[in-house]
Each structure stands twice: as structure tokens, then as C-alpha cells.
Scaffold this motif. Structure first.
Motif, PDB file in Angstrom:
ATOM      1  N   GLN A   2       8.861   1.599  16.359  1.00 51.52           N
ATOM      2  CA  GLN A   2       7.826   2.103  17.418  1.00 51.52           C
ATOM      3  C   GLN A   2       6.468   2.682  16.675  1.00 51.52           C
ATOM      4  O   GLN A   2       6.735   2.934  15.489  1.00 51.52           O
ATOM      5  N   THR A   3       5.366   2.720  17.371  1.00 50.02           N
ATOM      6  CA  THR A   3       4.260   3.426  16.785  1.00 50.02           C
ATOM      7  C   THR A   3       3.887   4.462  17.709  1.00 50.02           C
ATOM      8  O   THR A   3       3.827   4.390  18.833  1.00 50.02           O
ATOM      9  N   VAL A   4       3.694   5.720  16.952  1.00 48.51           N
ATOM     10  CA  VAL A   4       3.274   6.936  17.898  1.00 48.51           C
ATOM     11  C   VAL A   4       1.704   7.150  17.143  1.00 48.51           C
ATOM     12  O   VAL A   4       1.562   7.592  16.052  1.00 48.51           O
ATOM     13  N   GLU A   5       0.909   7.363  18.243  1.00 44.75           N
ATOM     14  CA  GLU A   5      -0.376   7.755  18.147  1.00 44.75           C
ATOM     15  C   GLU A   5      -0.709   9.028  18.581  1.00 44.75           C
ATOM     16  O   GLU A   5      -0.607   9.435  19.363  1.00 44.75           O
ATOM     17  N   LEU A   6      -1.187   9.957  17.255  1.00 45.22           N
ATOM     18  CA  LEU A   6      -1.274  11.294  17.495  1.00 45.22           C
ATOM     19  C   LEU A   6      -2.879  11.402  17.809  1.00 45.22           C
ATOM     20  O   LEU A   6      -3.560  10.685  17.211  1.00 45.22           O
ATOM     21  N   PRO A   7      -3.261  12.526  18.690  1.00 38.29           N
ATOM     22  CA  PRO A   7      -4.749  12.776  18.888  1.00 38.29           C
ATOM     23  C   PRO A   7      -5.332  13.098  17.407  1.00 38.29           C
ATOM     24  O   PRO A   7      -4.942  13.565  16.651  1.00 38.29           O
ATOM     25  N   SER A   8      -6.689  12.570  17.471  1.00 42.97           N
ATOM     26  CA  SER A   8      -7.464  12.659  16.245  1.00 42.97           C
ATOM     27  C   SER A   8      -8.739  13.413  16.704  1.00 42.97           C
ATOM     28  O   SER A   8      -9.347  13.185  17.804  1.00 42.97           O
ATOM     29  N   HIS A   9      -9.521  14.274  15.561  1.00 42.98           N
ATOM     30  CA  HIS A   9     -10.753  14.451  15.818  1.00 42.98           C
ATOM     31  C   HIS A   9     -11.828  13.594  16.090  1.00 42.98           C
ATOM     32  O   HIS A   9     -12.903  13.534  16.684  1.00 42.98           O
ATOM     33  N   ALA A  14       0.880  -1.234  -0.005  1.00 40.31           N
ATOM     34  CA  ALA A  14      -0.079  -0.015  -0.119  1.00 40.31           C
ATOM     35  C   ALA A  14       0.849   1.084   0.101  1.00 40.31           C
ATOM     36  O   ALA A  14       2.099   1.347   0.563  1.00 40.31           O
ATOM     37  N   PRO A  15       0.285   2.379  -0.950  1.00 41.73           N
ATOM     38  CA  PRO A  15       1.234   3.615  -0.690  1.00 41.73           C
ATOM     39  C   PRO A  15       0.662   4.688   0.625  1.00 41.73           C
ATOM     40  O   PRO A  15      -0.458   4.668   0.555  1.00 41.73           O
ATOM     41  N   TYR A  16       1.567   5.205   0.822  1.00 42.19           N
ATOM     42  CA  TYR A  16       1.419   6.315   2.019  1.00 42.19           C
ATOM     43  C   TYR A  16       2.122   7.427   1.614  1.00 42.19           C
ATOM     44  O   TYR A  16       3.502   7.530   1.431  1.00 42.19           O
ATOM     45  N   SER A  17       1.300   8.600   1.464  1.00 41.85           N
ATOM     46  CA  SER A  17       2.114   9.898   1.223  1.00 41.85           C
ATOM     47  C   SER A  17       2.329  10.677   2.427  1.00 41.85           C
ATOM     48  O   SER A  17       3.178  11.809   2.008  1.00 41.85           O
ATOM     49  N   TYR A  18       1.952  10.316   3.551  1.00 41.25           N
ATOM     50  CA  TYR A  18       2.647  10.842   4.724  1.00 41.25           C
ATOM     51  C   TYR A  18       4.068   9.819   5.064  1.00 41.25           C
ATOM     52  O   TYR A  18       3.810   9.144   5.851  1.00 41.25           O
ATOM     53  N   PHE A  19       5.051  10.484   4.342  1.00 44.72           N
ATOM     54  CA  PHE A  19       6.322   9.588   4.595  1.00 44.72           C
ATOM     55  C   PHE A  19       7.539  10.002   4.175  1.00 44.72           C
ATOM     56  O   PHE A  19       7.548  11.287   3.655  1.00 44.72           O
ATOM     57  N   ASN A  20       8.519   9.671   4.988  1.00 47.82           N
ATOM     58  CA  ASN A  20       9.963  10.328   4.887  1.00 47.82           C
ATOM     59  C   ASN A  20      10.923   9.786   5.624  1.00 47.82           C
ATOM     60  O   ASN A  20      10.693   8.834   6.515  1.00 47.82           O
ATOM     61  N   ALA A  21      12.137  10.103   5.552  1.00 49.89           N
ATOM     62  CA  ALA A  21      13.233   9.552   6.200  1.00 49.89           C
ATOM     63  C   ALA A  21      13.300  10.599   7.581  1.00 49.89           C
ATOM     64  O   ALA A  21      13.196  11.756   7.394  1.00 49.89           O
ATOM     65  N   SER A  65     -12.141   7.182  16.620  1.00 47.49           N
ATOM     66  CA  SER A  65     -12.058   5.802  16.261  1.00 47.49           C
ATOM     67  C   SER A  65     -11.176   5.540  14.951  1.00 47.49           C
ATOM     68  O   SER A  65     -10.794   4.560  14.555  1.00 47.49           O
ATOM     69  N   SER A  66     -10.394   6.776  14.427  1.00 48.84           N
ATOM     70  CA  SER A  66      -9.423   6.829  13.567  1.00 48.84           C
ATOM     71  C   SER A  66      -8.405   7.754  13.927  1.00 48.84           C
ATOM     72  O   SER A  66      -8.073   8.705  13.082  1.00 48.84           O
ATOM     73  N   PRO A  67      -7.418   7.264  14.757  1.00 46.44           N
ATOM     74  CA  PRO A  67      -6.247   8.161  15.250  1.00 46.44           C
ATOM     75  C   PRO A  67      -5.331   8.316  13.992  1.00 46.44           C
ATOM     76  O   PRO A  67      -5.369   7.394  13.191  1.00 46.44           O
ATOM     77  N   ASN A  68      -4.479   9.389  14.157  1.00 45.72           N
ATOM     78  CA  ASN A  68      -3.481   9.318  13.210  1.00 45.72           C
ATOM     79  C   ASN A  68      -1.995   8.622  13.952  1.00 45.72           C
ATOM     80  O   ASN A  68      -1.535   8.915  14.751  1.00 45.72           O
ATOM     81  N   VAL A  69      -1.869   7.434  13.091  1.00 49.03           N
ATOM     82  CA  VAL A  69      -0.921   6.445  13.596  1.00 49.03           C
ATOM     83  C   VAL A  69       0.340   6.692  12.913  1.00 49.03           C
ATOM     84  O   VAL A  69       0.290   6.693  11.576  1.00 49.03           O
ATOM     85  N   SER A 129       2.693   7.363   8.129  1.00 49.56           N
ATOM     86  CA  SER A 129       1.610   7.903   8.860  1.00 49.56           C
ATOM     87  C   SER A 129       0.272   7.349   8.144  1.00 49.56           C
ATOM     88  O   SER A 129       0.007   7.515   6.837  1.00 49.56           O
ATOM     89  N   SER A 130      -0.474   6.834   8.837  1.00 55.75           N
ATOM     90  CA  SER A 130      -1.839   6.037   8.470  1.00 55.75           C
ATOM     91  C   SER A 130      -3.078   6.789   9.176  1.00 55.75           C
ATOM     92  O   SER A 130      -2.878   7.132  10.473  1.00 55.75           O
ATOM     93  N   ASP A 131      -4.002   7.101   8.601  1.00 58.44           N
ATOM     94  CA  ASP A 131      -5.215   7.173   9.093  1.00 58.44           C
ATOM     95  C   ASP A 131      -6.092   6.101   9.723  1.00 58.44           C
ATOM     96  O   ASP A 131      -6.758   5.582   8.851  1.00 58.44           O
TER      97      ASP A 131
END
Length: 215
Positions: free
Chosen positions: A134-141, A41-48, A144-148, A59-61
Motif C-alpha cells: 500500500q501507499t500512505v500519503e502524509l500531509p505536506s506543507h 534509486a536510493p531512499y534514506s527514509y527506509f526501514n523494516a 504538490s509534493s506530498p510525503n509518500v 518514503s519519497s518526497d
């Protein structure tokens, strides 16, 4: 214009945010389900995000198949999305059920990795073998679908020798593609170079810069 990013009251037909942070590299992530099925799968929130050692992030929604697979198996591969593979990359973005092999759907060839179990895309000129960190979970509005954010350490690098010229990687010749806003993409076909200023250069510039005038 200015708008409150939390209220997101921009008044435009589509959210402009993704059209402003551009171009964004595409992390074309291959992983394995615990039962062995391939996922791509492609993810556009990606970087080194690191150089010693090398780390990458995407990052995944929400907890999509890639995230679940990687957290379970602790491994993944980042494949370079290129102009020649743009249609295949787009096909692998389809929301198919778990257990469906997107590599097969897109007509891509799984190639064995050296240090991790998930296969890489044989047709791409670059693949980064990664160990999950590791996984970092960021708060989301939407709870049920956090920013991971998934972070991995790069442990193996594949480069097509055809793109190594005079000891340097000819990235432009690979024609990597990047995500922009809406349904838009960009392709890299040329580059330019600039020498980073040294400490001496910075001191010289500071010496000749106009001094601020007291108000």
C-alpha cells in the motif's frame, strides 16, 4: 537549543532534522516502469516495519519514478547499499528523466529476481524481493509534493553465502552504509551485543529500584 519544528525557525544554515535522526538505512530500490525500463534509486527514509510477515517501507518526497513504477507494477526490490558500492549508489540518486536506466549509468549488473520482475543489483550482498502492499500519503506543507510512504511485503531474500558464518549473517563484514545529515554518510564496520532483559530480570530490577519520595 529548542525550535518550533512546524515553523522550522532553527536559525541554522541548514535544517538539522536529518542530522538528528541518524543513522538511517538506505533503501536502494529497483523497480520496472510499465513499459519495462529499469529504475534504481536510493531512499534514506527506509526501514523494516514488520517481522511476520516481513515488511519494508520507504518514503519519497512526492510521486517520483520509483513510486509511480511500484504502484503500477506492484513489485520492487530493496538492494543493500554498501561501502564498496557507495559511489554507484550516489550516481543512482541523480535526477534523470523517466526511462533512463540508472543501473546502466552506474555500471551495475542487473540480476534476475526469483519471485518478482524487477532485477536486483548483482554486486550487492543482500536483496529483498517485495510485493507492493500500500501507499500512505502524509500531509505536506506543499500539496504538490506530498510525503509518500510505500510499504511492501518481502517475499524473497538473497544473501551472499560468503557473509553467512557459523549460521549467522555477518552484517558488519558487508560494510552497509547509512545516511546521516547534510552530505554525510556512515559505514558499519563493527558491532556489539547486548542480551535483552527477561521478565524475571525486569521484576528483579523493579524490586531494587529506589521508591519515589512523596512530595
Amino acid at each position: 537549543m529548542f525550535y518550533d519544528a512546524i515553523a522550522n525557525n532553527h536559525g541554522l544554515p541548514h535544517d538539522p532534522f536529518k542530522a538528528l535522526v541518524v543513522p538511517r538505512p538506505i533503501g536502494w530500490i529497483s523497480s520496472l516502469a510499465p513499459s519495462g525500463e529499469v529504475n534504481l534509486a536510493p531512499y534514506s527514509y527506509f526501514n523494516a516495519v514488520g517481522s511476520d510477515p516481513h515488511y519494508v517501507m520507504f518514503s519519497s518526497d512526492g510521486y517520483k519514478h520509483s513510486v509511480s513504477n511500484i504502484e503500477a507494477t506492484k513489485e520492487f526490490v530493496c538492494n543493500l547499499a554498501t561501502w564498496d558500492l557507495r559511489e554507484q549508489m550516489n550516481l543512482t540518486s541523480a535526477p534523470v528523466p523517466a526511462g533512463i536506466d540508472e543501473m546502466r549509468i552506474a555500471g551495475l549488473t542487473p540480476a534476475p529476481s526469483r519471485l518478482v520482475r524487477p532485477p536486483r543489483v548483482a554486486e550487492t550482498p543482500v536483496a529483498l524481493e517485495c510485493i507492493y502492499t500500500q501507499t500512505v500519503e502524509l500531509p505536506s506543507h506543499d500539496p504538490s509534493s506530498p510525503n509518500v510512504v510505500v510499504i511492501g511485503k518481502v517475499v524473497g531474500v538473497h544473501i551472499d553465502d560468503a557473509f553467512i558464518r557459523n549460521g549467522l549473517v555477518d552484517s558488519a563484514a558487508m560494510k552497509p552504509i547509512a545516511r546521516c545529515g547534510y552530505m554525510d554518510y556512515a559505514v558499519v564496520t563493527e558491532m556489539f551485543s547486548m542480551r535483552r532483559p527477561s521478565a524475571v530480570d525486569a521484576e528483579s530490577l523493579a524490586a531494587v529500584s529506589p521508591k519515589p519520595v512523596a512530595g
